[in-house]
Design an enzyme around this catalytic site. Structure first.
Site, PDB file in Angstrom:
ATOM      1  N   HIS A 147     -36.723 -68.745 -58.435  1.00 28.43           N
ATOM      2  CA  HIS A 147     -38.088 -68.582 -58.949  1.00 28.43           C
ATOM      3  C   HIS A 147     -38.329 -67.096 -59.256  1.00 28.43           C
ATOM      4  CE1 HIS A 147     -42.301 -69.514 -59.543  1.00 28.43           C
ATOM      5  NE2 HIS A 147     -42.583 -68.423 -58.844  1.00 28.43           N
TER       6      HIS A 147
ATOM      7  N   ARG B 149     -42.401 -89.577 -62.472  1.00 22.52           N
ATOM      8  CA  ARG B 149     -41.436 -88.569 -61.998  1.00 22.52           C
ATOM      9  C   ARG B 149     -40.347 -89.200 -61.141  1.00 22.52           C
ATOM     10  NH1 ARG B 149     -43.395 -83.435 -63.020  1.00 22.52           N
ATOM     11  NH2 ARG B 149     -45.647 -83.314 -63.280  1.00 22.52           N
TER      12      ARG B 149
END
Ligand code: GAR
Length: 220
Positions: free
Chosen positions: A111, A67
């Site tokens: 979100h 990542r």
């Protein structure tokens, strides 16, 4: 007024990106989208950016060892385009300190739930499975956790009888499309301050006021 330079990270359909582009075109958001970066080559969001003459880049996370290495490539691209604030608009990757340290308190996520309820993936299904009567969406600054960062704005959406994840998700998305550009405009206007005190959760204040919730929507 000076405009802020946004870098928008996407993975999917890009309706939140579209809401940002539309708000800029309508002059309700003093920003420009400097670059759109997708980790998915087929993301519809890329076509939306291209239609608005915004530069796009595909950075495939599978091509990187981890990542952090992926985020380093993203940061290089964001910097090359003069990005000041990074918006995660349906970006389905966990970000690392490599990105967060490059843009401290300047990474914003939307979100599809009222955090801290239902973080992570499938937030709409999580809300249905739990049986909550209201859910919504949250715009927050990103920290090292998953959907844990300080909250900038929230909007409430009812859960209706017969909802499935798609109908609920569509109702939430409509509120996201209003909330995200509005929160970004607060940032553009310099009205957002991050407040951190020893031993306390980091808070975001808008015009010196603790947190901002935008009303209950009864639209279905
Ligand atoms: C939005 O509902 C966004 O909140 C969600 O993905 C959707 C993207 O839609 N993001 C997350 O779940 C991140 N954890 P879009 O691509 O049409 O903007």
């Amino acid at each position: 007024m000076a405009v802020i330079a946004l870098g928008v990270l996407v993975s999917g359909s890009g309706t939140n990106l579209q809401a940002i582009l539309d708000a800029i075109a309508a002059k309700t958001l003093d920003a420009r989208v400097a670059v759109v970066i997708s980790n998915v080559a087929t993301a519809k969001a890329l076509a939306r950016a291209q239609r608005a003459n915004v530069p796009t880049r595909v950075i495939d996370h599978k091509a990187y060892a981890d990542r952090a290495a992926f985020d380093a490539a993203v940061v290089a691209e964001l910097r090359a385009h003069g990005v000041e604030h990074v918006v995660l608009a349906g970006f389905m990757r966990i970000v690392t300190p490599v990105l967060l340290d490059a843009f401290p308190s300047r990474v914003i996520n939307v979100h599809p739930a009222l955090l801290p309820a239902f973080p992570g993936v499938d937030a709409q299904k999580q809300a249905l499975d739990y049986g909550v009567r209201v859910t919504g969406c949250t715009v927050h600054l990103v920290d090292a956790g998953t959907d844990t960062g300080p909250i900038l704005a929230q909007a409430v959406v009812p859960v209706l009888d017969g909802d499935d994840a798609d109908t609920l998700g569509a109702r939430i998305l409509r509120e996201e499309h209003a909330l995200l550009p509005r929160a970004l405009q607060w940032i553009a206007e310099g009205r957002v301050r991050v407040e951190s005190r020893d031993g306390q959760r980091v808070r975001v204040r808008v015009d010196g006021v603790a947190t901002t919730a935008i009303g209950v929507s009864l639209r279905s």
